[in-house]
Write an enzyme that holds these catalytic residues in place. Structure first.
Site, PDB file in Angstrom:
ATOM      1  N   CYS A  52       0.873  -1.177   0.000  1.00 41.26           N
ATOM      2  CA  CYS A  52       0.000   0.000   0.000  1.00 41.26           C
ATOM      3  C   CYS A  52       0.913   1.232   0.000  1.00 41.26           C
ATOM      4  O   CYS A  52       2.078   1.127  -0.381  1.00 41.26           O
ATOM      5  CB  CYS A  52      -1.000  -0.018   1.157  1.00 41.26           C
ATOM      6  SG  CYS A  52      -0.296   0.101   2.795  1.00 41.26           S
ATOM      7  N   CYS A 105      -4.522   0.729  -5.987  1.00 40.78           N
ATOM      8  CA  CYS A 105      -3.557   1.605  -6.657  1.00 40.78           C
ATOM      9  C   CYS A 105      -4.049   2.071  -8.025  1.00 40.78           C
ATOM     10  O   CYS A 105      -3.308   2.709  -8.767  1.00 40.78           O
ATOM     11  CB  CYS A 105      -2.216   0.892  -6.794  1.00 40.78           C
ATOM     12  SG  CYS A 105      -2.344  -0.608  -7.751  1.00 40.78           S
ATOM     13  N   CYS A 151      -0.554   0.196 -10.524  1.00 40.78           N
ATOM     14  CA  CYS A 151      -0.129  -1.066  -9.916  1.00 40.78           C
ATOM     15  C   CYS A 151       1.312  -1.407 -10.296  1.00 40.78           C
ATOM     16  O   CYS A 151       1.735  -1.165 -11.414  1.00 40.78           O
ATOM     17  CB  CYS A 151      -1.048  -2.198 -10.352  1.00 40.78           C
ATOM     18  SG  CYS A 151      -2.631  -2.091  -9.545  1.00 40.78           S
TER      19      CYS A 151
END
Ligand SMILES: Cc1cc2nc3c(=O)[nH]c(=O)nc-3n(C[C@H](O)[C@H](O)[C@H](O)COP(=O)(O)O)c2cc1C
Length: 344
Positions: free
Chosen positions: A221, A296, A300
């Site tokens: 994250c 995201c 990503c």
């Protein structure tokens, strides 16, 4: 900075090694003595087998002896906050997949330096037995004892074995086994022992065998304070024997989120001593099999050969504990599904 920018393919070393950490506690104060040599041989073999290793030179650390005040039994942390035990060692003990305690025999027990560290593990004992919190690493963590003494009495290692058994229980490790050598007195004596290198090879093999070959999953994250920490803790908790779970953040914060710790404690899972780290550090020498990002969008990460999934979860940082609980429960559900899909 985007996830994609962080995980550049050239940053990833392609060695097939694991995230697994073998933590050595070198308990002898004698420089370049027998314990030091034996532990280094053990750790060298572990590295050659694919593990990461870290040795704590216990005698060089500032570790105050336990005060027996009972503070940890109520509060779950040690009242002594300004030494290396609190700053560094609690966290390393719970990060480790295996802990190797190495000590010469001093009066049928460990050296005073190692004993101080062992006594301070009472804080971890309290978190388990008084506060009923489970450290998710417990499922797989192993403990191993290396010990050396000058004499040859048949009870020479009995005291140390008992101490090690209770220490390993306090730090959430199964007592996997020991290597003990008597009649080793002067510096360098261990090097002349006819079987010690073969013994080390055999024991490292049996220690690491169940830990190698697990699926390496990186939970990612941004801050590495909430979502990826919860996901990696649940993955360890439910399937540490199948998954090597790690977490990282594209812009890691300095500390994990205390509301996250509280929400996980409600589930009986202990995340208190976890540290944050960057994605770069998480992948510095290991290629994960799978990366799971927490939301995201189009940013990503891309790692050649690794499957990337995005769970698209909202960031609970700075929100209420109720919001944290909702995200926690969703993560728990998804980790359970993930574990099932891996087990199929
Ligand atoms: C304070 C002290 C206490 C010791 N007590 C014992 C003992 O009870 N039994 C024994 O066999 N050796 C004892 N020894 C010897 C050490 O265990 C032995 O020399 C060992 O090889 C030292 O390991 P090192 O080189 O890693 O420091 C003692 C040594 C010291 C300095």
């Amino acid at each position: 900075m985007t996830f994609y920018e962080v995980i550049k393919p050239e940053l990833i070393k392609k060695k097939d090694i694991s995230y697994m950490l073998i933590l050595g506690l070198q308990g002898s104060p004698r420089k370049k003595g027998n314990t030091d040599y034996l532990l280094k041989a053990f750790m060298n073999e572990a590295e050659n087998s694919g593990a990461k290793t870290h040795i704590i030179e216990v005698a060089k650390k500032n570790i105050s002896p336990c005060l027996g005040c009972g503070y940890c039994e109520k509060k779950g942390k040690c009242v002594i906050e300004d030494d290396d035990m609190t700053r560094e060692i609690y966290s390393l003990l719970w990060q480790a997949d295996a802990i190797v305690a190495a000590t010469p025999i001093y009066f049928y027990s460990a050296t005073a330096q190692l004993k101080a560290l062992i006594d301070r593990s009472q804080t971890l004992w309290s978190r388990k037995y008084r506060l009923n919190l489970i450290d998710p690493g417990r499922k797989t963590r192993q403990g191993f004892l290396l010990s050396i003494g000058a004499t040859k009495g048949k009870n020479l290692f009995d005291g140390m074995r008992l101490t090690a058994r209770y220490f390993f229980d306090a730090v959430g490790a199964d007592f996997h086994g020991s290597l003990t050598y008597s009649m080793i007195e002067n510096k360098g004596d261990i090097k002349k022992h006819p079987t010690f290198l073969d013994d080390v090879k055999e024991q490292v093999g049996s220690l690491l065998k169940p830990l190698l070959g697990r699926k390496k999953i990186l939970f990612a994250c941004i801050g590495n304070t909430c979502r990826s920490q919860m996901a990696s803790a649940f993955a360890q908790y439910f399937a540490g024997d199948k998954i090597e779970a790690l977490s990282g953040g594209s812009r890691p914060e300095l500390e994990i989120n205390p509301v996250m710790v509280e929400a996980m404690e409600e589930k009986g899972i202990d995340t208190a001593f976890r540290k944050t780290q960057s994605l770069e550090s998480a992948i510095s020498d290991v290629k994960p099999d799978m990366i799971i990002t927490m939301g995201c969008g189009e940013e990503c990460p891309y790692v050649p050969g690794a499957t990337v999934k995005d769970w698209d979860l909202p960031d609970p940082a700075g929100k209420s504990i109720d919001f944290m609980r909702t995200v926690r429960d969703e993560i728990e559900k998804r980790v359970r599904e993930l574990v099932e899909s891996i087990s199929d």
